[in-house]
Design a protein around this motif. Structure first.
Motif, PDB file in Angstrom:
ATOM      1  N   PRO A 130      -9.841 -20.451  12.402  1.00 17.08           N
ATOM      2  CA  PRO A 130      -9.692 -19.179  11.751  1.00 17.08           C
ATOM      3  C   PRO A 130     -10.050 -18.007  13.052  1.00 17.08           C
ATOM      4  O   PRO A 130     -10.917 -18.246  13.748  1.00 17.08           O
ATOM      5  N   VAL A 131      -9.201 -17.037  13.036  1.00 20.68           N
ATOM      6  CA  VAL A 131      -9.525 -15.759  13.647  1.00 20.68           C
ATOM      7  C   VAL A 131     -10.085 -14.703  12.972  1.00 20.68           C
ATOM      8  O   VAL A 131      -9.901 -14.327  12.043  1.00 20.68           O
ATOM      9  N   GLU A 132     -11.380 -14.555  13.739  1.00 22.81           N
ATOM     10  CA  GLU A 132     -12.317 -13.735  12.824  1.00 22.81           C
ATOM     11  C   GLU A 132     -11.941 -12.135  13.181  1.00 22.81           C
ATOM     12  O   GLU A 132     -12.162 -11.269  12.304  1.00 22.81           O
ATOM     13  N   GLN A 133     -11.403 -11.868  14.380  1.00 18.86           N
ATOM     14  CA  GLN A 133     -11.226 -10.344  14.978  1.00 18.86           C
ATOM     15  C   GLN A 133      -9.942 -10.553  15.619  1.00 18.86           C
ATOM     16  O   GLN A 133      -9.571 -11.510  16.304  1.00 18.86           O
ATOM     17  N   GLY A 134      -9.290  -9.084  15.582  1.00 17.18           N
ATOM     18  CA  GLY A 134      -8.067  -9.231  16.646  1.00 17.18           C
ATOM     19  C   GLY A 134      -7.534  -7.687  16.478  1.00 17.18           C
ATOM     20  O   GLY A 134      -7.961  -6.905  15.907  1.00 17.18           O
ATOM     21  N   ASN A 135      -6.238  -7.528  16.979  1.00 14.79           N
ATOM     22  CA  ASN A 135      -5.577  -6.510  16.906  1.00 14.79           C
ATOM     23  C   ASN A 135      -5.027  -6.438  15.686  1.00 14.79           C
ATOM     24  O   ASN A 135      -4.068  -7.145  15.267  1.00 14.79           O
ATOM     25  N   PRO A 136      -5.498  -5.386  14.622  1.00 12.59           N
ATOM     26  CA  PRO A 136      -5.244  -5.375  13.333  1.00 12.59           C
ATOM     27  C   PRO A 136      -3.538  -5.425  13.041  1.00 12.59           C
ATOM     28  O   PRO A 136      -3.085  -6.142  12.392  1.00 12.59           O
ATOM     29  N   PRO A 137      -2.546  -4.401  13.747  1.00 12.77           N
ATOM     30  CA  PRO A 137      -1.325  -4.626  13.681  1.00 12.77           C
ATOM     31  C   PRO A 137      -0.741  -5.833  13.964  1.00 12.77           C
ATOM     32  O   PRO A 137       0.299  -6.416  13.187  1.00 12.77           O
ATOM     33  N   TYR A 138      -1.346  -6.711  14.875  1.00 15.17           N
ATOM     34  CA  TYR A 138      -0.525  -8.069  15.020  1.00 15.17           C
ATOM     35  C   TYR A 138      -1.047  -8.872  13.897  1.00 15.17           C
ATOM     36  O   TYR A 138      -0.237  -9.730  13.789  1.00 15.17           O
ATOM     37  N   LEU A 139      -2.353  -8.786  13.635  1.00 15.54           N
ATOM     38  CA  LEU A 139      -2.736  -9.807  12.443  1.00 15.54           C
ATOM     39  C   LEU A 139      -1.924  -9.541  11.408  1.00 15.54           C
ATOM     40  O   LEU A 139      -1.538 -10.543  10.641  1.00 15.54           O
ATOM     41  N   HIS A 140      -1.634  -8.422  11.080  1.00  9.79           N
ATOM     42  CA  HIS A 140      -0.682  -8.017   9.878  1.00  9.79           C
ATOM     43  C   HIS A 140       0.662  -8.452   9.846  1.00  9.79           C
ATOM     44  O   HIS A 140       1.246  -9.114   9.200  1.00  9.79           O
ATOM     45  N   TRP A 141       1.164  -8.315  11.234  1.00  9.79           N
ATOM     46  CA  TRP A 141       2.373  -8.882  11.581  1.00  9.79           C
ATOM     47  C   TRP A 141       2.536 -10.571  11.312  1.00  9.79           C
ATOM     48  O   TRP A 141       3.474 -10.887  10.785  1.00  9.79           O
ATOM     49  N   VAL A 142       1.459 -11.124  11.762  1.00 11.61           N
ATOM     50  CA  VAL A 142       1.495 -12.608  11.555  1.00 11.61           C
ATOM     51  C   VAL A 142       1.605 -12.937  10.129  1.00 11.61           C
ATOM     52  O   VAL A 142       2.351 -13.774   9.705  1.00 11.61           O
ATOM     53  N   CYS A 143       0.965 -12.361   9.215  1.00 14.95           N
ATOM     54  CA  CYS A 143       1.003 -12.483   7.744  1.00 14.95           C
ATOM     55  C   CYS A 143       2.543 -12.228   7.278  1.00 14.95           C
ATOM     56  O   CYS A 143       2.893 -12.911   6.548  1.00 14.95           O
ATOM     57  N   GLN A 144       2.771 -10.920   7.879  1.00 14.21           N
ATOM     58  CA  GLN A 144       4.204 -10.833   7.282  1.00 14.21           C
ATOM     59  C   GLN A 144       5.292 -11.733   7.388  1.00 14.21           C
ATOM     60  O   GLN A 144       6.068 -12.175   6.779  1.00 14.21           O
ATOM     61  N   VAL A 145       5.122 -12.008   9.051  1.00 13.01           N
ATOM     62  CA  VAL A 145       6.241 -12.967   9.429  1.00 13.01           C
ATOM     63  C   VAL A 145       6.216 -14.330   8.607  1.00 13.01           C
ATOM     64  O   VAL A 145       7.105 -15.125   8.435  1.00 13.01           O
ATOM     65  N   THR A 146       5.031 -14.941   8.222  1.00 11.45           N
ATOM     66  CA  THR A 146       4.780 -16.080   7.728  1.00 11.45           C
ATOM     67  C   THR A 146       4.726 -16.213   6.172  1.00 11.45           C
ATOM     68  O   THR A 146       4.341 -17.247   5.625  1.00 11.45           O
ATOM     69  N   LYS A 147       4.993 -14.991   5.418  1.00 12.16           N
ATOM     70  CA  LYS A 147       5.211 -15.293   4.009  1.00 12.16           C
ATOM     71  C   LYS A 147       6.336 -16.054   3.693  1.00 12.16           C
ATOM     72  O   LYS A 147       7.220 -16.712   4.460  1.00 12.16           O
ATOM     73  N   SER A 148       6.356 -16.319   2.351  1.00 14.31           N
ATOM     74  CA  SER A 148       7.344 -17.445   2.027  1.00 14.31           C
ATOM     75  C   SER A 148       8.953 -16.931   2.194  1.00 14.31           C
ATOM     76  O   SER A 148       9.203 -15.610   2.320  1.00 14.31           O
ATOM     77  N   LEU A 149       9.886 -17.843   2.197  1.00 15.27           N
ATOM     78  CA  LEU A 149      11.044 -17.550   2.427  1.00 15.27           C
ATOM     79  C   LEU A 149      11.590 -16.397   1.454  1.00 15.27           C
ATOM     80  O   LEU A 149      12.666 -15.791   1.803  1.00 15.27           O
ATOM     81  N   SER A 150      11.195 -16.559   0.294  1.00 11.22           N
ATOM     82  CA  SER A 150      11.670 -15.646  -0.842  1.00 11.22           C
ATOM     83  C   SER A 150      11.469 -14.204  -0.568  1.00 11.22           C
ATOM     84  O   SER A 150      12.107 -13.096  -1.072  1.00 11.22           O
ATOM     85  N   ASP A 151      10.234 -13.762   0.535  1.00  9.05           N
ATOM     86  CA  ASP A 151      10.159 -12.509   0.751  1.00  9.05           C
ATOM     87  C   ASP A 151      10.866 -12.368   2.048  1.00  9.05           C
ATOM     88  O   ASP A 151      10.685 -12.681   3.096  1.00  9.05           O
ATOM     89  N   SER A 152      11.649 -11.545   1.969  1.00  9.50           N
ATOM     90  CA  SER A 152      12.654 -11.017   3.021  1.00  9.50           C
ATOM     91  C   SER A 152      12.355 -10.053   4.026  1.00  9.50           C
ATOM     92  O   SER A 152      12.963  -9.594   4.927  1.00  9.50           O
ATOM     93  N   SER A 153      10.875  -9.220   3.761  1.00 10.82           N
ATOM     94  CA  SER A 153      10.594  -8.158   4.634  1.00 10.82           C
ATOM     95  C   SER A 153      10.000  -8.794   5.848  1.00 10.82           C
ATOM     96  O   SER A 153       8.780  -8.952   5.613  1.00 10.82           O
ATOM     97  N   THR A 154      10.671  -8.763   6.738  1.00 10.57           N
ATOM     98  CA  THR A 154       9.846  -9.459   7.830  1.00 10.57           C
ATOM     99  C   THR A 154       9.761  -8.151   9.096  1.00 10.57           C
ATOM    100  O   THR A 154      10.947  -7.527   9.354  1.00 10.57           O
ATOM    101  N   ALA A 155       8.735  -7.944   9.416  1.00 10.07           N
ATOM    102  CA  ALA A 155       8.590  -6.824  10.407  1.00 10.07           C
ATOM    103  C   ALA A 155       8.823  -7.434  11.808  1.00 10.07           C
ATOM    104  O   ALA A 155       8.388  -8.418  12.275  1.00 10.07           O
ATOM    105  N   VAL A 156       8.874  -6.615  12.848  1.00 11.14           N
ATOM    106  CA  VAL A 156       8.718  -6.699  14.148  1.00 11.14           C
ATOM    107  C   VAL A 156       7.363  -6.287  14.730  1.00 11.14           C
ATOM    108  O   VAL A 156       7.045  -5.003  14.618  1.00 11.14           O
ATOM    109  N   PRO A 157       6.783  -7.018  15.593  1.00 10.88           N
ATOM    110  CA  PRO A 157       5.716  -6.546  16.182  1.00 10.88           C
ATOM    111  C   PRO A 157       5.718  -5.264  17.121  1.00 10.88           C
ATOM    112  O   PRO A 157       6.817  -5.069  17.771  1.00 10.88           O
TER     113      PRO A 157
END
Length: 177
Positions: free
Chosen positions: A150-177
């Motif tokens: 598990p990642v305890e800390q990191g660059n918040p925008p990057y960590l949020h991007w990881v979460c956005q990109v890996t959401k379910s396929l039904s969620d089409s909102s993929t952000a670019v880092p």
């Protein structure tokens, strides 16, 4: 020290309450760690990592909601194929390939030494079981290495991007880092 106790006793229970409220903010980080201990112990006993949900966009990062998984492959071709597939399936946001690592291990009673490629995979912690199942299904090794931390800390925008990109396929909102 004795004088401090005596003056606190003279001020009564109100002073004790006031002092405890003043010290409360300093104790909150330790208290939150202690409160998460039973969950961590339960997950260790079950053999699976605690999976924190990724926070909503715009909120603070929840430690442990993103994981970095490590997989070794026999060569770059296999590593690239697996990396591309896990990103396409949205099981990972990003995969780094680290070529030419040397692995020394015991296998079937013999000490082995092989050149391998290390995959460093960033994903949501909740997706680690699905990632592991997929890697095991396509990996050429009899026992594929899949280890996630598990990642305890990191660059918040990057960590949020990881979460956005890996959401379910039904969620089409993929952000670019």
């Amino acid at each position: 020290m004795r004088g401090a106790r005596a003056s606190a006793a003279l001020l009564g229970g109100g002073a004790a309450l006031l002092l405890s409220l003043l010290w409360m903010p300093a104790l909150l980080p330790a208290a939150s760690r202690l409160l998460s201990l039973p969950r961590a112990l339960l997950s260790m006993a079950s053999g699976s990592p605690p999976s924190q949900p990724c926070p909503a966009s715009g909120t603070g990062y929840v430690p442990g909601s993103v994981s970095s998984a490590f997989v070794t492959c026999p060569n770059e071709k296999v590593a690239k194929e697996i990396a591309r597939a896990v990103v396409e399936k949205r099981l990972a946001a990003c995969v780094n390939l680290i070529p030419q690592i040397t692995s020394i291990y015991e296998w079937k009673g013999k000490i082995e030494e092989d050149s391998e490629v290390l995959m460093m995979i960033k994903t949501q912690s909740s997706l680690v079981p699905a990632l592991t199942d997929f890697v095991r299904s396509v990996h050429p090794y009899e026992v594929a290495e899949v280890i996630a931390l598990p990642v305890e800390q990191g660059n918040p925008p990057y960590l949020h991007w990881v979460c956005q990109v890996t959401k379910s396929l039904s969620d089409s909102s993929t952000a670019v880092p």
